[in-house]
Design an enzyme around this catalytic site. Sequence first.
Site, PDB file in Angstrom:
ATOM      1  N   HIS A 149       0.871  -1.168   0.000  1.00 50.16           N
ATOM      2  CA  HIS A 149       0.000   0.000   0.000  1.00 50.16           C
ATOM      3  C   HIS A 149       0.910   1.220   0.000  1.00 50.16           C
ATOM      4  O   HIS A 149       1.701   1.424   0.930  1.00 50.16           O
ATOM      5  CB  HIS A 149      -0.921  -0.010   1.220  1.00 50.16           C
ATOM      6  CG  HIS A 149      -1.957  -1.094   1.159  1.00 50.16           C
ATOM      7  ND1 HIS A 149      -2.416  -1.763   2.274  1.00 50.16           N
ATOM      8  CD2 HIS A 149      -2.618  -1.638   0.098  1.00 50.16           C
ATOM      9  CE1 HIS A 149      -3.316  -2.658   1.916  1.00 50.16           C
ATOM     10  NE2 HIS A 149      -3.449  -2.604   0.601  1.00 50.16           N
ATOM     11  N   GLU A 169       1.653   3.358   3.082  1.00 51.23           N
ATOM     12  CA  GLU A 169       2.166   2.718   4.295  1.00 51.23           C
ATOM     13  C   GLU A 169       3.668   2.598   4.123  1.00 51.23           C
ATOM     14  O   GLU A 169       4.176   1.640   3.544  1.00 51.23           O
ATOM     15  CB  GLU A 169       1.474   1.369   4.507  1.00 51.23           C
ATOM     16  CG  GLU A 169      -0.034   1.539   4.706  1.00 51.23           C
ATOM     17  CD  GLU A 169      -0.798   0.220   4.704  1.00 51.23           C
ATOM     18  OE1 GLU A 169      -0.152  -0.846   4.781  1.00 51.23           O
ATOM     19  OE2 GLU A 169      -2.050   0.256   4.640  1.00 51.23           O
ATOM     20  N   HIS A 193       3.361  -3.866   6.305  1.00 52.90           N
ATOM     21  CA  HIS A 193       2.308  -2.868   6.134  1.00 52.90           C
ATOM     22  C   HIS A 193       2.376  -1.832   7.251  1.00 52.90           C
ATOM     23  O   HIS A 193       3.341  -1.781   8.019  1.00 52.90           O
ATOM     24  CB  HIS A 193       0.932  -3.550   6.129  1.00 52.90           C
ATOM     25  CG  HIS A 193       0.612  -4.244   4.848  1.00 52.90           C
ATOM     26  ND1 HIS A 193      -0.339  -3.792   3.967  1.00 52.90           N
ATOM     27  CD2 HIS A 193       1.116  -5.374   4.301  1.00 52.90           C
ATOM     28  CE1 HIS A 193      -0.400  -4.606   2.933  1.00 52.90           C
ATOM     29  NE2 HIS A 193       0.471  -5.581   3.114  1.00 52.90           N
ATOM     30  N   GLU A 220       2.210  -5.449  10.538  1.00 54.95           N
ATOM     31  CA  GLU A 220       1.801  -4.048  10.599  1.00 54.95           C
ATOM     32  C   GLU A 220       2.771  -3.338  11.541  1.00 54.95           C
ATOM     33  O   GLU A 220       2.884  -3.712  12.714  1.00 54.95           O
ATOM     34  CB  GLU A 220       0.366  -3.937  11.112  1.00 54.95           C
ATOM     35  CG  GLU A 220      -0.656  -4.732  10.320  1.00 54.95           C
ATOM     36  CD  GLU A 220      -1.094  -4.032   9.045  1.00 54.95           C
ATOM     37  OE1 GLU A 220      -0.799  -2.820   8.911  1.00 54.95           O
ATOM     38  OE2 GLU A 220      -1.733  -4.680   8.200  1.00 54.95           O
ATOM     39  N   HIS A 252     -24.073 -54.540  -4.253  1.00 58.89           N
ATOM     40  CA  HIS A 252     -25.297 -55.260  -3.929  1.00 58.89           C
ATOM     41  C   HIS A 252     -24.967 -56.477  -3.058  1.00 58.89           C
ATOM     42  O   HIS A 252     -23.827 -56.664  -2.627  1.00 58.89           O
ATOM     43  CB  HIS A 252     -25.992 -55.710  -5.219  1.00 58.89           C
ATOM     44  CG  HIS A 252     -26.742 -54.616  -5.903  1.00 58.89           C
ATOM     45  ND1 HIS A 252     -28.114 -54.574  -5.998  1.00 58.89           N
ATOM     46  CD2 HIS A 252     -26.303 -53.498  -6.544  1.00 58.89           C
ATOM     47  CE1 HIS A 252     -28.491 -53.490  -6.667  1.00 58.89           C
ATOM     48  NE2 HIS A 252     -27.405 -52.828  -7.016  1.00 58.89           N
ATOM     49  N   GLU A 286     -21.792 -57.965  -6.533  1.00 58.31           N
ATOM     50  CA  GLU A 286     -22.527 -58.729  -5.523  1.00 58.31           C
ATOM     51  C   GLU A 286     -21.510 -59.206  -4.486  1.00 58.31           C
ATOM     52  O   GLU A 286     -20.574 -59.937  -4.812  1.00 58.31           O
ATOM     53  CB  GLU A 286     -23.246 -59.919  -6.165  1.00 58.31           C
ATOM     54  CG  GLU A 286     -24.196 -59.553  -7.296  1.00 58.31           C
ATOM     55  CD  GLU A 286     -25.520 -58.989  -6.802  1.00 58.31           C
ATOM     56  OE1 GLU A 286     -25.816 -59.144  -5.600  1.00 58.31           O
ATOM     57  OE2 GLU A 286     -26.264 -58.416  -7.624  1.00 58.31           O
TER      58      GLU A 286
END
Length: 1366
Positions: free
Chosen positions: A118, A121, A228, A321, A681, A772
């Site tokens: 950013h 920042e 950041h 941050e 089955h 089966e």
Amino acid sequence: MATYLLEHRHTAPKLCVLLFVFLLFVVGPITALSVGEARLVRSNTFAEVEVEDYTKYYNYVEMTRRLKFMAMKYPYISNLSSIGQSVQGRELWVMRITKDPNADVPGKPKCKYVGNMHGDETISRQVLVYLVNYLLTRYGEDPRITELLTSTDIYIMPSMNPDGFERSREGDCSGDAGGRSNAKNMDLNRSFPDQFDKINVQQDDVPEVTAVIKWILEKKFVLSGNLHGGTVVASYPFDDSASHKMQGYYSSSVDDNLFKHLALTYAKNHPVMRTGEPKCPDTPDETFEDGIVNGAKWYDVPGGMQDYNYLNGNCLEITMELSCCKFPPASELKKEWDYNRESLIAYLEQVHIGVRGYVNEATNGTALPDASIMVAGINHNLTTAKFGDFYRLLLPGTYNITAIATGYMAMTVVGVQVVEGKATELNFTLAPLGNEPTGGITVPFTTTTVPTTTSVPTTTSVPTTTSDSTTIETSSTTSEMGTSGANESSTPQEARPPAQPEHQPIQPQDFRHHHYNDMELFLRMYSNRFHSIAHLYSIGKSAEDRELYVMVISDNPTVHEPGEPEFKYIANMHGNEVVGRELLLNLIEYLCHNYGSDPEVTQLVNTTRIHIMPSMNPDGYEIAREGDVRGYTGRNNSNNFDLNRNFPDQFTTITEPRQPETIAVMNWLKSYPFVLSANLHGGSLVVNYPYDDDKQGRTEYSKCPDDKVFKQVARSYSQENALMHKGHPCEDLYPSAFFEDGITNGANWYNVPGGMQDWNYLNTNCFEVTIELGCVKYPKAQHLPLYWDQNHRALLQYIHQVHRGVKGMVIDIKDGTGIPNATIMVEEIDHPITTNLAGDYWRLLVPGTYHLTASARGYNSVKIYATVPEEGVELVDFRLTRVRSEPNGQAPKDPGATQDPAEVVFQSFIKDLSLGQGLEQLVQSTITESSFRYRRYKELSEFLRGLTLNFPKITSLHSLGQSVEYRTIWALEISNKPDEPETAKPKIRLVGGIHGNAPVGTELLLEFAAFLCINYDKNPTITRLINETRIVILPSINPDGRELAREKQCTSTVGMTNTHGKDLDTDFFGNASQRVVEAQPETRAVMDLILERGFTLSVALDGGSLLATYPYDKPVQPGNSEVLGQCVCQQPSQDAPGGYGMSKQWPEYDFSVDFGHCPEITVYTGCCLFPPANQLATLWAENRKALLSMLVEVHKGVRGMVKDKSGKPIVGAMIVLNGGVRVFTAEGGYFHALLAPGNHNIEAVADGYQQQRQEVVVSSYEAASSIIIEFDMDNRIFGLPREFVVATAAASMTALVVTACIIWCVCSAKSNQQKDGFHRLRQHRDDYEDEIRLTSMGSKKSLLSNEFQDESESDEDTLYANANKL
């Protein structure tokens, strides 16, 4: 002057010499002084660069100069490069810092820092420049830094968003001055691909993101930090969740504890961060425990970079941050650097924890790049780098680790000890696949030194052994791997690992009969406990409303991965045949518990998407009884229908009503690209394969085209079941029964019309057999472990069969995208299969060489020969070329050369929504809270007005007219410019409430309108659809009838008609001459809207059935109505709205097609006309995706513009589609028509212009083909081209003129020769009048043969004479 020069010619050389001396003594010192000053300036500049300045921020130019200087000064440990450019052309600088920075060498994990993502920042940008200088200047002096740079490959990007930084302003703490986003106003940390959301960004808008993604995928970083500003905390994945709850939802990854450890490493070394109390002015009460936080729990961030690193690279990244103020004053820089210095270095050192090593080929020791490294219990794999090296960060503990590479036997090392500090070394040596067991190799972990020469790449200088390393070589175990004597003798005895114990997978422990509630809890428990590989879903409900559960097991269980086949097991179709039900629950338990530790299970789960349905007939099971050997109690469903006689059949018409279980399974099979399946089955012991019946209904072999394939897959199961393979099942019950190899053709055993396995084969790509499992249908619980022992190897081996034959992609050669619904044909096998949405396909075949053909609508077919190996699958990709033709037979133009970039992006947008999981992801990402209820007219009107008041920029409400009782017929338009006639955009009409007693459509449309409005500007996909489409919603055409209807009346006709008793759906006629009576006011209002034209598609919602109807193939060609889907309601067809059968041509949409030139489909949303309000939420969930798909479909077909040669749009031009239905151009000359996929002929006709023809290719998944039609003036005369007529007339006139000129010239010449006679004739006219008259009456021959001297005259003379006489 000349004299002067002559006199002084000897003086000039002397003056030149004096001037030269003057310049030498005067100018020389000045020049020397200037050079010296320049050198002094340069020296001072470098001195300034070398010393860090903590009193100011470095702009782009200053930062670039500093980085270049440092790279030049420390070339042996640094290298500066750019990975790309920003929007405004600034370089994205990356400083690589390591010993030997210009070479890639094995053994050094790569890590990175990215700052200033950013732009406003800014602390991150500065501290990373400081970190570069700190590392470079202390290398060789500080042992810690020297070790770090020697053993680690460090990449530092100070600014990912240099454009944003240049717009930012110092002292702006909250970012109000701008600069956060890039120069295209895009937030870079919302622009990465996301696991939960479709992030719709254009690459041209985020070149920074594109460059970083390429960088991440290329380098295979191990660890990363994204710096950041705005608070002080370390945030770790995941950054968002499927629910996108804004705050408070902890979205954990499978490496959650590891991420917390990494975040704590940074936070605990930061004096402010470790307190967990940043005390930022704008959020003074915000706290973070230990200074760390889960990203999504803090706030939801879709499209973030840290999640992308983790999910798509080998890289674990967290976000730091660094300061409360985004762009603090420069006076804070030194303090911030001091705060972060130790954290930055300590975090880099974490790249050396966990496990590291190499994966190599056993026979020659070469590296195996892109091999998968899997840790049992942690469903997050990474891949090896180009030297075969891997670095798997792990916390201290004991792990089972597996290495898998395509074409090699997997190897698992169990009991790997990871201790705190330096990484444990673990090397793998994989043997090529041969005749070895498919289970792979499993060995115990040992720290004993094992000398070897093949454990690492022989071309590098990596040490082969260390005191704490482990090297496992499968090639040295000759008895198991089958290596030659030469290989055995070449390996020293002491180099062999200890005798390898046979791997023992974890066996199921839960052997009992599970009734429905017990089974449901079991499935939910395993889905929750093993959520990374297991996902539970329901395909529908039984007749008694029990869920038909399916557990899917795969490494990515919720999505189809192109190239990964889909497999399924279905059991308990007959409710009293229960062994299959329990075996499949055991199989789920086995797969989940052994994933990551057992190589075979791990490989199957990683390469196959396995769907398991334990019970297709839960209702029947509940009434069956334990101990039943040959009975029928519970066999059928609760409606007493045999589900294995209930599917459509190729030879016999199945008259029994289709059951809900059958319909659910049919829809399920149409929704997934299944390749192989088995239906379990009981009652015998055999594998039965298609066909199950024949035309005559006799007991005889009924062979299908893929008979050899079915025999192969059937034997794969029977051979793993010792009793079955013998072929003598149930000797006590059926002593004469015998099945060779334990398999049989279905019809050769006995006829089964309406069976599921044949329907699979004939209607989908799926090959299914019926197994089966035992002679007793419902055995005692104590016998269940025996059934598991007899069948579990067969169950696994049968799944392996899905990886036989050929597989690959069918790709558009132009753009490389997959082609869905392409057909793959095998010569001499009459059974085509089709590609999935992504263009991938699988075709089961027995070993041999085949001639394959791939074809698709709008493409040229491609034929390829392929050889299927004895084991495994052959990869065969097809690249098809589009069939394109231009008007007048011209060569096709390259559309990419002139195509509007915005159009290319939009085509990609529509394609993404049409293929794969695009729409499904959109539905999941737009979950909204709704309160469903039925609204009468007054509340409906208030609701619509409320939408226009709350969303005035995208909604406009209009009255079309009034009903008989003067209720308004409302039309709501939703668009980004609802009050402007944007004729270039497609327009869709959604209609509800034509029958007042079927108000579900009304409520669905109201909810859909609210859904669109609420998600506008919130969801980028919804926003784009609204911006590109004009949506007109008519929620209730018959408000009077709605007032009379009553809830919970499923079949009542009260309210169906309007106040005059007229069914509005039968009141649409073409014009007044066709009418006996005047149209109803409601009908007239809608007809007037339809006659405005301009609509591309119309969808009407009704009730009373479960189907969709449309005028077949319109607008391509007229025809009869066709049913979409299948009616499954118990009511007869006369109970449908209006009392008509399904084949009736509904008048409203006939009118729409014939007079509005707009195709309309009618969708019936449910069997009950007016269901209870509590069912509306379910109906909305069932229809939301379909409604959204209409907004996608309206953009397909063909669109374009009609204009003349001067560029003037032509309004009202007629576009004829395939010589049939016509549409007309609107304002601006625009038109849009929906067409079926394939090639289509388009003719354009307009008065005064020549007719134009074009051919277009329409795709089922691409946005409408855009064409421009240019008209020439129609200059035809008498039906012939004007040019031809004019040229012919001109030629004729020219010939006449030339002929006349020749005659005149000839006559003039003769006249001049006989001038005297001529004058005499004129002077004595009266004398010769009789002679002239006689001469002119004579024959031409006599006239021309008569010779005159002075007295003669020609025809020309005669003409002149007559003219003068007149």
